[in-house]
Motif scaffolding. Structure first.
Motif, PDB file in Angstrom:
ATOM      1  N   THR A 146     -11.534  -5.258   0.602  1.00 37.06           N
ATOM      2  CA  THR A 146     -10.436  -6.170   0.380  1.00 37.06           C
ATOM      3  C   THR A 146      -9.721  -5.582  -0.836  1.00 37.06           C
ATOM      4  OG1 THR A 146     -11.560  -7.405  -0.991  1.00 37.06           O
ATOM      5  CG2 THR A 146     -11.540  -8.332   1.404  1.00 37.06           C
ATOM      6  N   LYS A 147      -8.314  -6.113  -0.979  1.00 34.97           N
ATOM      7  CA  LYS A 147      -7.309  -5.927  -2.116  1.00 34.97           C
ATOM      8  C   LYS A 147      -7.404  -7.169  -2.557  1.00 34.97           C
ATOM      9  CE  LYS A 147      -4.776  -2.807   0.505  1.00 34.97           C
ATOM     10  NZ  LYS A 147      -3.028  -2.532   1.097  1.00 34.97           N
ATOM     11  N   THR A 206       1.614 -10.900   6.827  1.00 38.54           N
ATOM     12  CA  THR A 206       1.789  -9.598   6.258  1.00 38.54           C
ATOM     13  C   THR A 206       2.414  -8.355   7.256  1.00 38.54           C
ATOM     14  OG1 THR A 206      -0.386  -8.904   7.325  1.00 38.54           O
ATOM     15  CG2 THR A 206      -0.511 -10.024   5.026  1.00 38.54           C
ATOM     16  N   LEU A 207       2.478  -7.479   6.965  1.00 37.92           N
ATOM     17  CA  LEU A 207       3.231  -6.283   7.416  1.00 37.92           C
ATOM     18  C   LEU A 207       2.428  -6.017   9.121  1.00 37.92           C
ATOM     19  CD1 LEU A 207       4.808  -4.041   4.866  1.00 37.92           C
ATOM     20  CD2 LEU A 207       5.689  -5.816   6.196  1.00 37.92           C
ATOM     21  N   ASN A 208       0.893  -6.050   8.886  1.00 39.17           N
ATOM     22  CA  ASN A 208       0.271  -5.406  10.125  1.00 39.17           C
ATOM     23  C   ASN A 208      -0.316  -6.716  10.608  1.00 39.17           C
ATOM     24  OD1 ASN A 208       0.616  -3.134   9.159  1.00 39.17           O
ATOM     25  ND2 ASN A 208      -1.230  -2.986   7.672  1.00 39.17           N
ATOM     26  N   LEU A 258      -6.883  -9.896   0.219  1.00 43.67           N
ATOM     27  CA  LEU A 258      -6.247  -9.230   1.407  1.00 43.67           C
ATOM     28  C   LEU A 258      -6.986  -7.975   2.109  1.00 43.67           C
ATOM     29  CD1 LEU A 258      -3.230  -9.247   2.838  1.00 43.67           C
ATOM     30  CD2 LEU A 258      -2.635  -7.606   1.477  1.00 43.67           C
ATOM     31  N   GLU A 269      -8.298  -4.791   3.124  1.00 43.69           N
ATOM     32  CA  GLU A 269      -8.028  -3.435   2.714  1.00 43.69           C
ATOM     33  C   GLU A 269      -6.951  -2.612   3.511  1.00 43.69           C
ATOM     34  OE1 GLU A 269      -7.768  -0.422  -0.117  1.00 43.69           O
ATOM     35  OE2 GLU A 269      -9.179  -2.304  -0.148  1.00 43.69           O
ATOM     36  N   GLN A 270      -7.028  -2.828   4.765  1.00 44.36           N
ATOM     37  CA  GLN A 270      -6.115  -1.939   5.798  1.00 44.36           C
ATOM     38  C   GLN A 270      -4.670  -2.826   5.952  1.00 44.36           C
ATOM     39  OE1 GLN A 270      -8.865  -3.588   6.558  1.00 44.36           O
ATOM     40  NE2 GLN A 270      -8.182  -4.748   8.542  1.00 44.36           N
ATOM     41  N   ASP A 271      -4.409  -3.798   5.295  1.00 42.95           N
ATOM     42  CA  ASP A 271      -3.240  -4.485   5.577  1.00 42.95           C
ATOM     43  C   ASP A 271      -2.215  -4.197   4.315  1.00 42.95           C
ATOM     44  OD1 ASP A 271      -1.826  -6.205   7.005  1.00 42.95           O
ATOM     45  OD2 ASP A 271      -3.183  -7.904   7.181  1.00 42.95           O
ATOM     46  N   THR A 272      -1.140  -4.438   4.581  1.00 41.80           N
ATOM     47  CA  THR A 272      -0.075  -4.498   3.374  1.00 41.80           C
ATOM     48  C   THR A 272       0.597  -5.639   3.638  1.00 41.80           C
ATOM     49  OG1 THR A 272       0.021  -1.830   4.031  1.00 41.80           O
ATOM     50  CG2 THR A 272       1.809  -2.911   2.917  1.00 41.80           C
ATOM     51  N   ALA A 273       1.124  -6.083   2.307  1.00 43.61           N
ATOM     52  CA  ALA A 273       2.049  -7.236   2.061  1.00 43.61           C
ATOM     53  C   ALA A 273       3.273  -6.704   1.179  1.00 43.61           C
ATOM     54  CB  ALA A 273       1.277  -8.343   1.494  1.00 43.61           C
ATOM     55  N   GLN A 274       4.344  -7.226   1.380  1.00 45.55           N
ATOM     56  CA  GLN A 274       5.478  -6.931   0.581  1.00 45.55           C
ATOM     57  C   GLN A 274       5.808  -8.338  -0.221  1.00 45.55           C
ATOM     58  OE1 GLN A 274       9.047  -6.323   2.850  1.00 45.55           O
ATOM     59  NE2 GLN A 274      10.315  -6.215   1.159  1.00 45.55           N
TER      60      GLN A 274
END
Length: 75
Positions: free
Chosen positions: A20-21, A45-47, A66, A68-73
């Motif tokens: 996780t992030k 999230t973006l994913n 979050l 690890e493989q996910d990205t948030a703006q």
């Protein structure tokens, strides 16, 4: 047997947290004092399309985990 169950649970918890992030910070007012009980969340999230949220503590601190493989703006 119970001892092994506890050890297994702790190991699984460490692996889950390692993937996780961590997004963290403070919510403050105009006088730079922490604001308690503020809802902080990532709506989408973006994913994926799930919601991750938290509530600030008495000092205004929050923490979100979050995957690890996910990205948030952040805006």
């Amino acid at each position: 047997m119970r001892r092994y169950t506890i050890i297994l649970f702790l190991l699984l918890s460490l692996f889950a947290r390692a993937n996780t992030k961590r997004i963290y910070g403070y919510v403050v007012d105009t006088d730079n004092r922490g604001i308690e009980y503020v809802n902080v969340y990532i709506k989408e999230t973006l994913n994926s399309s799930y919601t991750i949220g938290s509530v600030t503590n008495k000092n205004g601190y929050y923490e979100l985990l979050l995957p690890e493989q996910d990205t948030a703006q952040l805006t």
